[in-house]
Design a protein around this motif. Structure first.
Motif, PDB file in Angstrom:
ATOM      1  N   VAL A 163      13.843  -8.849   7.538  1.00 42.58           N
ATOM      2  CA  VAL A 163      12.491  -9.335   7.295  1.00 42.58           C
ATOM      3  C   VAL A 163      11.557  -8.146   7.503  1.00 42.58           C
ATOM      4  O   VAL A 163      11.730  -7.384   8.454  1.00 42.58           O
ATOM      5  N   VAL A 164      10.575  -7.968   6.630  1.00 44.69           N
ATOM      6  CA  VAL A 164       9.779  -6.748   6.666  1.00 44.69           C
ATOM      7  C   VAL A 164       8.294  -7.053   6.871  1.00 44.69           C
ATOM      8  O   VAL A 164       7.709  -7.854   6.142  1.00 44.69           O
ATOM      9  N   VAL A 165       7.711  -6.398   7.871  1.00 49.72           N
ATOM     10  CA  VAL A 165       6.275  -6.400   8.080  1.00 49.72           C
ATOM     11  C   VAL A 165       5.775  -5.014   7.720  1.00 49.72           C
ATOM     12  O   VAL A 165       6.250  -4.011   8.264  1.00 49.72           O
ATOM     13  N   ALA A 166       4.842  -4.927   6.795  1.00 41.93           N
ATOM     14  CA  ALA A 166       4.317  -3.645   6.337  1.00 41.93           C
ATOM     15  C   ALA A 166       2.880  -3.483   6.821  1.00 41.93           C
ATOM     16  O   ALA A 166       2.028  -4.330   6.548  1.00 41.93           O
ATOM     17  N   VAL A 167       2.644  -2.391   7.564  1.00 48.96           N
ATOM     18  CA  VAL A 167       1.323  -2.104   8.103  1.00 48.96           C
ATOM     19  C   VAL A 167       0.947  -0.691   7.657  1.00 48.96           C
ATOM     20  O   VAL A 167       1.353   0.292   8.284  1.00 48.96           O
ATOM     21  N   PRO A 168       0.216  -0.551   6.559  1.00 43.43           N
ATOM     22  CA  PRO A 168      -0.075   0.792   6.037  1.00 43.43           C
ATOM     23  C   PRO A 168      -0.864   1.642   7.013  1.00 43.43           C
ATOM     24  O   PRO A 168      -1.716   1.142   7.748  1.00 43.43           O
ATOM     25  N   SER A 169      -0.550   2.926   7.011  1.00 39.45           N
ATOM     26  CA  SER A 169      -1.260   3.887   7.854  1.00 39.45           C
ATOM     27  C   SER A 169      -2.035   4.848   6.963  1.00 39.45           C
ATOM     28  O   SER A 169      -3.178   4.617   6.608  1.00 39.45           O
ATOM     29  N   ASP A 170      -1.389   5.931   6.540  1.00 40.30           N
ATOM     30  CA  ASP A 170      -2.057   6.921   5.698  1.00 40.30           C
ATOM     31  C   ASP A 170      -1.897   6.651   4.213  1.00 40.30           C
ATOM     32  O   ASP A 170      -2.639   7.194   3.397  1.00 40.30           O
ATOM     33  N   VAL A 171      -0.904   5.840   3.848  1.00 38.83           N
ATOM     34  CA  VAL A 171      -0.609   5.569   2.445  1.00 38.83           C
ATOM     35  C   VAL A 171      -0.727   4.071   2.190  1.00 38.83           C
ATOM     36  O   VAL A 171      -0.161   3.259   2.933  1.00 38.83           O
ATOM     37  N   ALA A 172      -1.454   3.696   1.144  1.00 35.78           N
ATOM     38  CA  ALA A 172      -1.608   2.284   0.804  1.00 35.78           C
ATOM     39  C   ALA A 172      -0.276   1.703   0.360  1.00 35.78           C
ATOM     40  O   ALA A 172       0.533   2.375  -0.281  1.00 35.78           O
ATOM     41  N   SER A 180      -3.041  -4.371  10.365  1.00 39.13           N
ATOM     42  CA  SER A 180      -2.662  -3.740  11.622  1.00 39.13           C
ATOM     43  C   SER A 180      -1.747  -4.685  12.388  1.00 39.13           C
ATOM     44  O   SER A 180      -1.525  -5.828  11.979  1.00 39.13           O
ATOM     45  N   LEU A 181      -1.230  -4.210  13.523  1.00 32.21           N
ATOM     46  CA  LEU A 181      -0.399  -5.052  14.379  1.00 32.21           C
ATOM     47  C   LEU A 181      -1.225  -5.770  15.437  1.00 32.21           C
ATOM     48  O   LEU A 181      -0.667  -6.527  16.244  1.00 32.21           O
TER      49      LEU A 181
END
Length: 209
Positions: free
Chosen positions: A172-181, A193-194
């Motif tokens: 299962v994947v949670v995606a939280v972008p940082s520097d790249v959309a 964010s988390l």
């Protein structure tokens, strides 16, 4: 790790710019973004192409960059919003936890001084697998080391290559972008964010959408 738990991608950017100057060139913003989340060999290939120096020695550049990043990491790493709180909650609940990073072991050990090695049952680094992210091997390796089915794991990622690796593994994947959309994708839970993410939220992700 980088960009997911700690705000270290900016430090990588500083080190890469320094390496470009050391090489007598200048790194483009596009090339830097293309490196985010990738392994050292892939990133250095992008680096050489961007500088127009295809024959630069990989080993020397990788060693130079590793030492520069280690210096920057040692000065202190800043947690990403909500990351520390979530990690500590997971550990307090006794949930098995793995650190899965494209970063090599040398730098991961430096980062773990901030993250807390005790907060992870196992860790898998980019130089310890045959096929790094975006291949699923890093996540499959971590699940095997934890002794849990990959489908019962929640992977938290911030980069395109990391998300691709986690999705391909079956987690299962949670995606939280940082520097790249990061674009929306089937089976990927996209968050800004988390902050506010807790154990109940993670448990709920295991149910159908």
């Amino acid at each position: 790790m980088d960009g997911t738990l700690v705000d270290s991608e900016k430090l990588w950017g500083v080190a890469l710019e320094d390496l470009a100057v050391h090489a007598g060139g200048r790194l483009s913003a596009a090339a830097r973004l293309a490196m985010v989340g990738n392994s050292m060999p892939v990133s250095m290939a992008i680096f050489r192409e961007d500088l127009g120096q295809p024959d630069r020695p990989y080993a020397e550049d990788a060693a130079w960059l590793t030492e520069r990043v280690a210096e920057l990491f040692a000065d202190g790493l800043v947690w990403r919003p909500g990351a520390r709180e979530l990690l500590l909650a997971v550990r307090a609940a006794g949930v098995p936890t793995a650190l899965v990073t494209s970063t090599g072991r040398r730098l991961a050990e430096v980062a773990l001084k901030t993250l807390g090695a005790e907060n992870f049952d196992v860790s898998v680094c980019g130089d310890e697998v045959r096929a790094p992210k975006p291949d699923p091997e890093p996540y499959l390796t971590a699940a095997r080391m934890l002794g849990v089915p990959i489908a019962e794991c929640v992977a938290i990622e911030d980069s395109p290559s990391g998300v691709a690796s986690a999705v391909a593994s079956g987690a299962v994947v949670v995606a939280v972008p940082s520097d790249v959309a990061l674009p929306s994708a089937d089976g990927v839970h996209l968050r800004s964010s988390l902050a506010g993410v807790d154990l109940a939220h993670l448990a709920g992700l295991r149910r159908p959408f």
